[in-house]
Design an enzyme around this catalytic site. Structure first.
Site, PDB file in Angstrom:
ATOM      1  N   LYS A   6      -2.533   1.756  -3.287  1.00  0.00           N
ATOM      2  CA  LYS A   6      -2.795   0.553  -4.090  1.00  0.00           C
ATOM      3  C   LYS A   6      -3.455  -0.521  -3.228  1.00  0.00           C
ATOM      4  O   LYS A   6      -3.048  -0.744  -2.081  1.00  0.00           O
ATOM      5  CB  LYS A   6      -1.474   0.043  -4.677  1.00  0.00           C
ATOM      6  CG  LYS A   6      -1.616  -1.090  -5.691  1.00  0.00           C
ATOM      7  CD  LYS A   6      -0.246  -1.450  -6.266  1.00  0.00           C
ATOM      8  CE  LYS A   6      -0.329  -2.568  -7.295  1.00  0.00           C
ATOM      9  NZ  LYS A   6       1.019  -2.935  -7.809  1.00  0.00           N
ATOM     10  N   SER A  61       1.198  -3.467 -12.777  1.00  0.00           N
ATOM     11  CA  SER A  61      -0.090  -3.771 -12.174  1.00  0.00           C
ATOM     12  C   SER A  61      -0.755  -2.575 -11.498  1.00  0.00           C
ATOM     13  O   SER A  61      -1.943  -2.599 -11.203  1.00  0.00           O
ATOM     14  CB  SER A  61       0.080  -4.882 -11.138  1.00  0.00           C
ATOM     15  OG  SER A  61       0.928  -4.456 -10.065  1.00  0.00           O
ATOM     16  N   SER A  81       5.851  -2.598 -11.895  1.00  0.00           N
ATOM     17  CA  SER A  81       4.444  -2.226 -11.678  1.00  0.00           C
ATOM     18  C   SER A  81       4.208  -0.822 -11.158  1.00  0.00           C
ATOM     19  O   SER A  81       3.066  -0.389 -11.055  1.00  0.00           O
ATOM     20  CB  SER A  81       3.772  -3.235 -10.738  1.00  0.00           C
ATOM     21  OG  SER A  81       3.618  -4.474 -11.373  1.00  0.00           O
TER      22      SER A  81
END
Length: 487
Positions: free
Chosen positions: A76, A151, A175
C-alpha cells in the site's frame, strides 16, 4: 504462466524452494498479469518492474532465503519504500521517494518476498471506497463499475485480480477488512502494536495498524508472521512474542471448532445490513456451529457510539499528523515566487495538495481540538473509547471471539455515496469498534449477495490473533474461497 498467478503464496514458496519454478518466472508472470489487466483495474500507482526482477534474481541465486522467498507482494502506497515513489495517493507527495524503508518493508525483504509495486488507496488512507485517491479510483475486479473498498482498495483489488498473491494494507477504521469483504479476499488487522508503524505515513497514530491481505487464510497468516513483532523504532510496538498465527490457521483448516464460543454482538443485529449480507452471515454462522462452535449472544452497549467517537478521534489525530505537510521540507510547494510569505506558501500548497476528504477531516479534527471544544469533543470521544474497550473485555470473559458481518453492504457503484459523507462512513460501522479497542480482527469471504462478495468478521482479544485465524480457517474450510469473474 496462468497457473502461477492463481497459486497460493504457500504453494509458490514451496515450488520456488524446491526449484520447480524460479522466482524470476513467478515475478514475470505477475508483472505480465499487471500489464494485461491493470489498465482496467488500476490497483497500482507504481510498478517496480526492475526492482522486482532484481529481487527475484537474488532469491534464485540463493542470496536471500526466508519463509516467503520469491513470493510477490504488493505494498500500500502509505508505507515508505526506499527509492520507490511513496505518495499516500496525494498530490502533496507526488513523486516523493523516501530515503529509508519502513520496518515492514525491511521484514518483507528479509523474508525474501518480491515487491511488485505500490497500490492505490484513498488519499492518506481517508476513505472507504478508494474514490478519494488523487490519481483516480481503483475498480473492483468483480464489477469494474463498483468500488473495491477503502482505504486499501488497491491492495485488495490486486489480489482479487491475480496481480499479486499477497499485499500489505493498513487498517485505521476498517481499511484492510472492508476492501477484503467487498473484493472476496481475506484481510486481517493485527493487534494494534503487533506490527510496526515505523515508516508508515501517519493518519491516526493511536489507530493505524499495518496488516496482511491475501486470497486465503493460511497465506494471510504466513504474511502476518513475517511482518509482525516488536520494533524498538516504534514506541507503540508491543514487546511480546507473535502468537502462532500460522499454526492456528492450519489447525482451523481441519474444520474442528469444538469448545469454541462465538459471541454474536446483539447491538449489530438491527444496524441495517442488506438482506443478502445478513443471509450470507447467518448461513456461515450455521456452518461454524456444525463444526462444533457454540454461539452466545453478547451485549456491547457502547458499540453504537463507536462511529461518532472514531470520527472525532481519527480526524483530531489526522489534523496533528498532517501539519507536517507544509510545502517547506519536502513534497509539493505552490506559490513560492519570492513575493509571498511562508504562511501564504503553506496555505496555497495545502489547498492544492490535499483533496476534499482530507480537508474535511483536517477541519473537523482541528475544530475538535480547539480551545473550548477539546473536552466536549475529543475528550468525550476518548471516554467513549474506554467504554467500548470495557465492552470488549467483558464480552471476552464470556466468549473466545466476536463475530459480525464485515460491512453492512456489498460493493456499491462509483459515485453513489460521495455526496453524503455519512453514508460513506457507514461502510465501517462494524469494523471501527475493534480499532478503538486495539484488538485483532479478520474478514473472510462467506458467500455472495447479488453476485457480489460478502465478508464475515472475526474479532479477538488483544494479542490473541491466533484465535481469529483458527476460526477464519475453519470457516474457509466450510464455505470455500471465492473466484472473481474473469477480467
Amino acid at each position: 504462466m496462468t497457473d502461477l498467478i492463481k497459486m497460493s503464496a504457500a504453494e509458490l514458496a514451496s515450488k520456488i524452494k524446491s526449484k520447480e519454478v524460479s522466482a524470476v518466472e513467478v515475478a514475470q508472470a505477475h508483472l505480465d498479469r499487471i500489464e494485461a489487466v491493470d489498465a482496467r483495474v488500476h490497483a497500482f500507482l507504481h510498478v517496480d518492474r526492475a526492482g522486482a526482477l532484481a529481487a527475484a534474481e537474488r532469491v534464485d541465486k540463493g542470496e536471500v532465503t526466508g519463509p516467503l522467498a520469491g513470493v510477490p507482494v504488493a505494498v500500500k502506497d502509505v508505507i515508505a519504500t526506499k527509492g520507490v515513489p511513496t505518495t499516500a495517493a496525494s498530490k502533496i507527495l507526488e513523486g516523493w521517494r523516501p530515503p529509508y524503508n519502513a520496518t515492514i518493508v525491511e521484514r518483507l525483504q528479509a523474508a525474501g518476498t518480491v515487491m511488485l509495486g505500490k497500490t492505490n488507496m484513498d488519499e492518506f488512507a481517508m476513505g472507504s471506497s478508494t474514490e478519494y485517491s488523487a490519481y483516480g479510483p481503483t475498480n473492483n475486479p468483480w464489477d469494474l463499475g463498483r468500488i473495491p473498498g477503502g482505504s486499501g482498495g488497491g491492495s485488495a483489488a490486486a489480489i482479487a485480480a491475480y496481480e499479486a498473491p499477497l499485499a500489505i494494507g493498513t487498517d485505521t477504521g476498517g481499511s484492510i477488512r472492508q476492501p477484503g469483504a467487498v473484493t472476496g479476499t481475506v484481510g486481517a488487522k493485527p493487534t494494534y502494536g503487533g506490527t510496526s508503524r515505523y515508516g508508515l505515513i501517519a493518519f491516526s497514530s493511536s489507530l493505524d495498524t499495518p496488516g496482511p491481505c491475501a486470497r486465503n487464510v493460511e497465506d494471510a497468516a504466513l504474511l502476518h508472521a513475517v511482518i509482525a513483532g516488536h520494533d524498538v523504532r516504534d514506541s507503540t510496538s508491543i514487546p511480546q512474542p507473535v502468537p502462532d498465527v500460522v499454526g492456528a490457521a492450519r489447525l482451523g483448516a481441519s474444520g474442528d471448532l469444538s469448545g469454541v464460543k462465538l459471541g454474536l454482538v446483539k447491538e449489530f443485529a438491527g444496524d441495517g445490513s442488506e438482506p443478502g449480507v445478513s443471509a450470507a452471515f447467518r448461513e456461515s454462522l450455521e456452518a461454524l456451529v456444525k463444526l462444533g462452535a457454540e454461539v452466545v449472544e453478547v451485549s456491547c452497549p457502547h458499540f453504537q457510539y463507536a462511529l461518532p467517537a472514531y470520527y472525532l478521534i481519527a480526524p483530531s489525530e489526522c489534523s496533528s499528523n498532517l501539519a507536517r505537510f507544509d510545502g517547506v521540507r519536502y513534497g509539493l510547494r505552490v506559490g513560492d515566487d519570492g513575493n509571498r510569505s511562508l504562511e501564504e506558501v503553506m496555505s496555497l500548497t495545502r489547498d492544492a495538495g490535499f483533496g476534499p476528504e482530507v480537508k474535511r477531516r483536517i477541519i473537523l479534527g482541528t475544530y475538535a481540538l480547539s480551545s473550548g471544544y477539546y473536552d466536549a469533543y475529543y475528550g468525550q470521544a476518548q471516554k467513549v473509547r474506554t467504554l467500548i474497550t470495557r465492552d470488549f473485555e467483558k464480552a471476552f470473559e464470556q466468549v473466545d471471539v466476536l463475530v459480525s458481518p464485515t460491512t453492512p453492504f456489498v460493493a456499491f457503484p462509483f459515485g453513489s455515496r460521495t455526496s453524503d459523507p455519512y453514508q460513506m462512513y457507514l461502510a465501517d460501522l462494524f469494523t471501527i469498534p475493534t480499532n478503538l479497542y486495539g484488538g485483532p480482527a479478520i474478514s473472510v469471504p462467506c458467500g455472495l449477495s447479488e453476485g457480489l462478495p460478502v465478508g464475515f468478521q472475526i474479532m479477538a482479544p488483544t494479542m490473541a490473533d491466533d484465535r481469529m485465524y483458527r476460526v477464519a480457517a475453519a470457516l474457509e474450510s466450510a464455505v470455500g474461497t471465492l473466484t472473481p469473474p474473469a477480467l
